[in-house]
Scaffold this motif. Structure first.
Motif, PDB file in Angstrom:
ATOM      1  N   VAL A 146       1.067  -1.330   0.286  1.00 33.96           N
ATOM      2  CA  VAL A 146       0.000   0.216  -0.163  1.00 33.96           C
ATOM      3  C   VAL A 146       1.023   1.413  -0.002  1.00 33.96           C
ATOM      4  CG1 VAL A 146      -0.050   0.190   2.384  1.00 33.96           C
ATOM      5  CG2 VAL A 146      -2.075   0.811   1.169  1.00 33.96           C
ATOM      6  N   TYR A 147       2.124   1.837   0.679  1.00 40.62           N
ATOM      7  CA  TYR A 147       2.083   2.804   1.030  1.00 40.62           C
ATOM      8  C   TYR A 147       3.678   3.276   0.388  1.00 40.62           C
ATOM      9  CZ  TYR A 147      -1.052   3.319   4.836  1.00 40.62           C
ATOM     10  OH  TYR A 147      -1.801   3.225   5.603  1.00 40.62           O
ATOM     11  N   SER A 148       4.207   1.816  -0.418  1.00 40.00           N
ATOM     12  CA  SER A 148       5.594   1.682  -1.133  1.00 40.00           C
ATOM     13  C   SER A 148       5.458   2.166  -2.613  1.00 40.00           C
ATOM     14  CB  SER A 148       6.286  -0.012  -1.476  1.00 40.00           C
ATOM     15  OG  SER A 148       5.382  -0.967  -1.879  1.00 40.00           O
ATOM     16  N   GLY A 149       4.295   1.851  -2.815  1.00 35.51           N
ATOM     17  CA  GLY A 149       4.337   2.093  -4.830  1.00 35.51           C
ATOM     18  C   GLY A 149       4.286   1.612  -5.705  1.00 35.51           C
ATOM     19  N   ASP A 150       3.599   0.414  -5.715  1.00 34.06           N
ATOM     20  CA  ASP A 150       4.367  -1.237  -6.514  1.00 34.06           C
ATOM     21  C   ASP A 150       2.526  -0.864  -7.059  1.00 34.06           C
ATOM     22  OD1 ASP A 150       2.747  -1.583  -4.758  1.00 34.06           O
ATOM     23  OD2 ASP A 150       4.719  -3.330  -3.706  1.00 34.06           O
ATOM     24  N   LEU A 151       2.629  -1.751  -7.782  1.00 35.52           N
ATOM     25  CA  LEU A 151       1.370  -2.204  -8.514  1.00 35.52           C
ATOM     26  C   LEU A 151       0.364  -2.136  -8.009  1.00 35.52           C
ATOM     27  CD1 LEU A 151       0.976  -3.327 -11.549  1.00 35.52           C
ATOM     28  CD2 LEU A 151       1.165  -5.093 -10.824  1.00 35.52           C
ATOM     29  N   THR A 152      -0.065  -2.483  -6.454  1.00 35.16           N
ATOM     30  CA  THR A 152      -0.480  -2.362  -5.808  1.00 35.16           C
ATOM     31  C   THR A 152      -1.139  -1.618  -4.516  1.00 35.16           C
ATOM     32  OG1 THR A 152      -0.175  -4.182  -4.502  1.00 35.16           O
ATOM     33  CG2 THR A 152      -1.614  -4.570  -6.407  1.00 35.16           C
ATOM     34  N   SER A 153      -0.297  -0.920  -4.975  1.00 31.79           N
ATOM     35  CA  SER A 153      -0.357   1.171  -4.255  1.00 31.79           C
ATOM     36  C   SER A 153      -1.294   1.692  -3.930  1.00 31.79           C
ATOM     37  CB  SER A 153       1.291   1.112  -4.010  1.00 31.79           C
ATOM     38  OG  SER A 153       1.043   1.995  -5.211  1.00 31.79           O
ATOM     39  N   LEU A 154      -1.218   2.127  -2.680  1.00 30.58           N
ATOM     40  CA  LEU A 154      -2.671   3.449  -3.076  1.00 30.58           C
ATOM     41  C   LEU A 154      -2.537   4.280  -4.275  1.00 30.58           C
ATOM     42  CD1 LEU A 154      -3.895   4.746   0.649  1.00 30.58           C
ATOM     43  CD2 LEU A 154      -3.494   6.032  -1.372  1.00 30.58           C
ATOM     44  N   GLN A 155      -1.063   4.731  -4.252  1.00 28.22           N
ATOM     45  CA  GLN A 155      -0.802   6.018  -5.049  1.00 28.22           C
ATOM     46  C   GLN A 155      -1.897   5.172  -6.452  1.00 28.22           C
ATOM     47  OE1 GLN A 155       1.407   4.097  -3.194  1.00 28.22           O
ATOM     48  NE2 GLN A 155       3.159   5.823  -2.999  1.00 28.22           N
ATOM     49  N   THR A 156      -1.237   3.802  -6.897  1.00 25.52           N
ATOM     50  CA  THR A 156      -1.393   3.763  -8.336  1.00 25.52           C
ATOM     51  C   THR A 156      -2.539   2.792  -8.076  1.00 25.52           C
ATOM     52  OG1 THR A 156       0.941   2.448  -8.050  1.00 25.52           O
ATOM     53  CG2 THR A 156      -1.212   1.502  -9.662  1.00 25.52           C
ATOM     54  N   ILE A 157      -4.106   2.578  -7.251  1.00 26.74           N
ATOM     55  CA  ILE A 157      -4.861   1.805  -7.697  1.00 26.74           C
ATOM     56  C   ILE A 157      -6.093   2.917  -7.991  1.00 26.74           C
ATOM     57  CG2 ILE A 157      -7.236   0.650  -6.168  1.00 26.74           C
ATOM     58  CD1 ILE A 157      -4.477  -1.125  -7.442  1.00 26.74           C
ATOM     59  N   CYS A 158      -5.635   4.328  -6.600  1.00 25.43           N
ATOM     60  CA  CYS A 158      -6.350   6.178  -6.760  1.00 25.43           C
ATOM     61  C   CYS A 158      -6.340   6.084  -8.050  1.00 25.43           C
ATOM     62  CB  CYS A 158      -5.487   6.401  -5.626  1.00 25.43           C
ATOM     63  SG  CYS A 158      -6.384   5.525  -3.742  1.00 25.43           S
ATOM     64  N   GLY A 159      -4.992   6.599  -8.268  1.00 26.04           N
ATOM     65  CA  GLY A 159      -4.762   6.865  -9.814  1.00 26.04           C
ATOM     66  C   GLY A 159      -5.074   6.301 -10.880  1.00 26.04           C
ATOM     67  N   LEU A 160      -5.557   4.659 -10.645  1.00 30.18           N
ATOM     68  CA  LEU A 160      -6.512   4.468 -11.797  1.00 30.18           C
ATOM     69  C   LEU A 160      -8.177   4.918 -11.518  1.00 30.18           C
ATOM     70  CD1 LEU A 160      -4.364   0.795 -11.761  1.00 30.18           C
ATOM     71  CD2 LEU A 160      -5.026   2.140 -13.774  1.00 30.18           C
ATOM     72  N   THR A 161      -8.608   4.577 -10.616  1.00 28.28           N
ATOM     73  CA  THR A 161      -9.336   4.968  -9.950  1.00 28.28           C
ATOM     74  C   THR A 161      -9.482   6.314 -10.220  1.00 28.28           C
ATOM     75  OG1 THR A 161      -9.408   3.088  -8.285  1.00 28.28           O
ATOM     76  CG2 THR A 161     -11.639   4.983  -8.116  1.00 28.28           C
ATOM     77  N   ALA A 162      -8.986   7.290 -10.515  1.00 34.54           N
ATOM     78  CA  ALA A 162      -9.266   8.663 -11.030  1.00 34.54           C
ATOM     79  C   ALA A 162      -9.287   8.888 -12.270  1.00 34.54           C
ATOM     80  CB  ALA A 162      -8.390   9.390 -10.180  1.00 34.54           C
ATOM     81  N   ASP A 163      -8.075  10.476 -12.984  1.00 31.89           N
ATOM     82  CA  ASP A 163      -8.156  10.198 -14.002  1.00 31.89           C
ATOM     83  C   ASP A 163      -6.407  10.516 -14.180  1.00 31.89           C
ATOM     84  OD1 ASP A 163      -7.757  12.349 -12.798  1.00 31.89           O
ATOM     85  OD2 ASP A 163      -9.420  13.410 -14.114  1.00 31.89           O
TER      86      ASP A 163
END
Length: 467
Positions: A77-94
């Motif tokens: 979640v916090y590391s910025g990898d494939l399943t990270s919060l940054q990645t998934i939230c960035g996909l869910t947004a735009d």
């Protein structure tokens, strides 16, 4: 099994001077902390004797706390990898485009069946273990006890902040007793925020202004205040959002806006709190997001890369790159510039000063302090090489100033910690914006679904509306 809230920080090669007893004791302790746990169903610890031994002295207890940061920086979640919060939230947004079935689902449609979960109560459990141990009879000296307790409270509040913004009502796990946690019901959003504020308010009194390490990888009082300013902003408490962001901004001998190329360095003076990568590595975000060939995971949205910035915005040239493959141009974020190197120069940025100026600008605008809000906004714009906002919008009022602040957050904080996703939600503009770019957009996606397996594990957990 990996979970999104796995955390990390310490590595053997970075602490070669630590005695052998540390590795003999703390490694099984870290294993206990990093084991996969259900949404709230925590088994009775099998390594309880190790946990008990950890609180015999300052060094062991500190090492246990550092083990939490190790998990934060190296997994999910916090590391910025494939399943990270940054990645998934960035996909869910735009912000991102996803490739492959696992990630493409977040571009269009999430269901309880295909959503594996952007949470883990593991880090909250870890923090609770630390707090329980410190509150019992132990061999920890008062200054170290205060430091470790403050950090553990901060970590717990940090995790709950993300949980409540992703899922809404969630169980409040404040105990390590699995007989309690396995039966918890969901608490209301105000109850969760109340607990976050309690944890942070106490942490603020326990932590000092100075960092306890040479680098900014363990939170101090100002990191607590930075999170408080963000939490109060999300709660609509404008006065306190302004108060706490001002406390951080006022420490101008400690925190400064730096050149755009230096923001995400390990030595950045803009950093309020960072996560140190694993030994001999730079950030997982850099490793994942910097493209050298056609993307197989994610790439930056062309709409953001090509049309999201004002002309002459230096952030576009400093923080975005592209690669052409087979006649197609793919964009990628270039905030973290190192894809792979054993020379470590970049740390994962969690809190930084620019966000605090944007928080204060929004909080002041909401209170009608337009001149002061404009001043804060222009500080961030000036670094990006942009003209003052009042020259761009001569007839500026509350609504178009708020829009300008949100636009500035979009281009300043893109691909960082879910900011864009949360800003769309809290501004009430998610549906209007995302329905234009996501064919299957549905307003129920404003909250992620609880995975069906978690509801089966605890029949006190209910599903979010619409799923």
């Amino acid at each position: 099994m990996k979970t999104l809230f796995n955390i990390g920080f310490v590595s053997a090669s970075k602490h070669k001077n630590w005695p052998i007893w540390f590795w003999l004791v703390i490694l099984p302790f870290i294993y206990l902390f990093s084991s996969c746990k259900k949404f709230v169903e925590i088994d009775a610890p099998k390594n309880s004797i190790v946990v008990t031994d950890v609180f015999k002295n300052n060094d062991l207890a500190t090492s246990a706390l550092l083990g939490i940061y190790q998990q934060m920086s190296t997994a999910s979640v916090y590391s910025g990898d494939l399943t990270s919060l940054q990645t998934i939230c960035g996909l869910t947004a735009d912000e991102f485009i996803g490739y492959g079935q696992q990630l493409a689902q977040y571009n269009n449609q999430i269901t309880p069946e295909n959503h594996s979960g952007l949470y883990s109560y593991t880090r909250i459990y870890d923090a609770n273990v630390i707090l329980d141990g410190l509150n019992k009879e132990n061999g920890i000296t008062p200054p170290v006890k205060n430091q470790l307790m403050g950090e553990a409270l901060f970590i717990r509040a940090f995790c709950y902040y993300y949980l409540v913004n992703l899922y809404g009502e969630i169980p409040l796990q404040l105990s390590t007793d699995y007989r309690i946690t396995s039966k918890l019901k969901r608490s209301t959003i105000p109850e969760v925020y109340d607990q976050i504020l309690k944890d942070l308010t106490l942490a603020e009194t326990l932590l000092g202004e100075s960092y306890v390490t040479a680098e900014r990888v363990r939170p101090n009082r100002h990191a607590v205040q930075a999170l408080l300013s963000r939490v109060y902003l999300y709660m609509g408490d404008w006065q306190n959002a302004e108060k706490y962001s001002s406390l951080v901004i006022s420490k101008n001998s400690l925190y400064k806006l730096v050149d755009l190329e230096q923001v995400f360095l390990s030595s950045s003076q803009e950093a309020i709190w960072q996560l140190m990568p694993d030994a001999g590595k730079n950030t997982p975000a850099g490793s994942l997001l910097v493209l050298t060939t056609a993307p197989t995971n994610v790439s930056l949205s062309p709409q953001l890369a090509e049309n999201g910035f004002e002309p002459n915005d230096k952030r576009k040239t400093a923080w975005i790159r592209s690669i052409a493959v087979g006649g197609t141009t793919y964009y990628f974020p270039y905030k973290y510039k190192v894809k792979s190197s054993s020379t470590v120069t970049e740390y994962s940025m969690v809190f930084r000063l620019a966000e605090q100026f944007l928080i204060r600008s929004e909080a002041k605008c909401q209170q009608g302090k337009f001149t002061e809000a404009i001043n804060d906004l222009n500080i961030v714009r000036s670094r990006a090489g942009l003209i003052p906002i009042e020259q761009k919008i001569p007839q500026i009022g509350k609504e178009n100033l708020l829009d300008a602040i949100q636009q500035e957050r979009k281009v300043e904080l893109f691909c960082e910690w879910g900011h864009r996703w949360f800003d769309l939600k809290r501004s009430g503009k998610a549906t209007a914006i995302l329905s234009q770019v996501k064919p299957k957009w549905n307003p129920i996606y404003l909250l992620f679904p609880i995975p069906v397996a978690e509801i089966m594990n605890n029949n006190n957990i209910t599903q979010n509306p619409g799923y």
